[in-house]
Design a protein around this motif. Structure first.
Motif, PDB file in Angstrom:
ATOM      1  N   GLY A 161       0.799  -1.226   0.000  1.00 27.73           N
ATOM      2  CA  GLY A 161       0.000   0.000   0.000  1.00 27.73           C
ATOM      3  C   GLY A 161       0.827   1.269   0.000  1.00 27.73           C
ATOM      4  O   GLY A 161       0.468   2.258   0.663  1.00 27.73           O
ATOM      5  N   LEU A 162       1.934   1.278  -0.744  1.00 32.75           N
ATOM      6  CA  LEU A 162       2.825   2.439  -0.785  1.00 32.75           C
ATOM      7  C   LEU A 162       2.354   3.471  -1.808  1.00 32.75           C
ATOM      8  O   LEU A 162       1.730   3.117  -2.814  1.00 32.75           O
ATOM      9  N   ASP A 163       2.671   4.745  -1.557  1.00 30.10           N
ATOM     10  CA  ASP A 163       2.403   5.752  -2.581  1.00 30.10           C
ATOM     11  C   ASP A 163       3.437   5.605  -3.693  1.00 30.10           C
ATOM     12  O   ASP A 163       4.395   4.835  -3.572  1.00 30.10           O
ATOM     13  N   ALA A 164       3.268   6.328  -4.786  1.00 26.08           N
ATOM     14  CA  ALA A 164       4.103   6.142  -5.973  1.00 26.08           C
ATOM     15  C   ALA A 164       5.589   6.339  -5.678  1.00 26.08           C
ATOM     16  O   ALA A 164       6.440   5.554  -6.124  1.00 26.08           O
ATOM     17  N   GLN A 165       5.929   7.363  -4.916  1.00 21.32           N
ATOM     18  CA  GLN A 165       7.329   7.655  -4.621  1.00 21.32           C
ATOM     19  C   GLN A 165       7.947   6.571  -3.749  1.00 21.32           C
ATOM     20  O   GLN A 165       9.061   6.092  -4.018  1.00 21.32           O
ATOM     21  N   LYS A 170      11.190   1.640  -3.011  1.00 23.44           N
ATOM     22  CA  LYS A 170      11.230   0.263  -2.513  1.00 23.44           C
ATOM     23  C   LYS A 170      11.711  -0.710  -3.590  1.00 23.44           C
ATOM     24  O   LYS A 170      12.618  -1.510  -3.368  1.00 23.44           O
ATOM     25  N   ILE A 171      11.108  -0.648  -4.770  1.00 29.30           N
ATOM     26  CA  ILE A 171      11.474  -1.597  -5.817  1.00 29.30           C
ATOM     27  C   ILE A 171      12.888  -1.356  -6.310  1.00 29.30           C
ATOM     28  O   ILE A 171      13.610  -2.302  -6.646  1.00 29.30           O
ATOM     29  N   ASP A 172      13.325  -0.101  -6.351  1.00 30.01           N
ATOM     30  CA  ASP A 172      14.712   0.186  -6.744  1.00 30.01           C
ATOM     31  C   ASP A 172      15.695  -0.439  -5.770  1.00 30.01           C
ATOM     32  O   ASP A 172      16.717  -1.018  -6.175  1.00 30.01           O
TER      33      ASP A 172
END
Length: 226
Positions: A161-165, A170-172
């Motif tokens: 449930g993370l915002d776009a930023q 996180k994925i980076d």
């Protein structure tokens, strides 16, 4: 973690041996990340196995047009059932329990990413090319058998449930951790050992104890590749 190849109808001959090697390295990458990565982070050990179908028994020329070659890691995830949301799943958890749960989430995502990255690394080494996170980004993993892996990664990220930023950050970070894993020489040697073992296996299941022995260098084949 399901990696399957289906040979399409084509005028070009199918390189079954190369198809099988990429599959084996992909799944060996998943297995090595689960085994070593979880241990390094002091996460609970997770038993898993590798299921094999068709890799060591190439079909006839006629059947090669329609027969899938499959090898896949069965099990290995710390989070067995994804919740609708991590916030709801950890409601009532202590701070320590929540951090442990989030750590397991991250580990599962990295372990999913290592499979297609291992395949990408093998192809780069085979072709004498350079690989880094700028040349091969997360979306490029679709070209290295990563469609099913990326679908699961998306499921994990949605639960957070993370915002776009925050999601991008996180994925980076997790993609970078997966890259670091395949670039560690000892881990890469272990991936190749296990891939060779998969290709030489005459059974349809490699159990956890055999996987661990090969990854630790105490069993299986030791030939180097790529």
């Amino acid at each position: 973690m399901n990696r399957s190849y289906l040979a399409k109808r084509t005028a070009q001959p199918i390189d079954v041996q190369e198809l099988s090697r990429k599959t084996a390295i992909h799944e060996a990458g998943h297995a090595a990340a689960i085994y070593f990565g979880n241990k390094h982070q002091q996460l609970p050990p997770v038993c898993f196995q590798i299921l094999i179908s068709g890799l060591n028994h190439p079909p006839s020329q006629h059947r090669a047009l329609t027969t899938p070659w499959i090898a896949r890691v069965d099990g290995g995830r710390l989070i067995h059932t994804l919740p609708s949301s991590v916030t709801e799943a950890t409601r009532g958890f202590s701070h320590h329990q929540k951090q442990a749960y989030l750590k397991a989430f991250d580990a599962d995502i990295v372990n999913l990413l290592v499979g297609p990255l291992a395949e990408a690394n093998y192809i780069a080494l085979r072709d004498d090319e350079i690989i880094n996170s700028r040349l091969v980004n997360i979306n490029a993993l679709h070209h290295y058998g990563g469609a099913a892996d990326l679908w699961l990664v998306e499921e994990y990220l949605t639960c957070l449930g993370l915002d776009a930023q925050a999601r991008t950050k996180k994925i980076d970070a997790l993609f970078g951790a997966a890259f670091t894993f395949i670039n560690e020489r000892g881990y890469w040697r272990a991936i190749i050992r296990l891939a060779n073992h998969i290709l030489a296996n005459r059974h349809y299941t490699i159990d956890y104890s055999a996987i661990a022995a090969v990854l630790d260098g105490s069993g299986g084949l030791r030939q180097q590749a790529a």
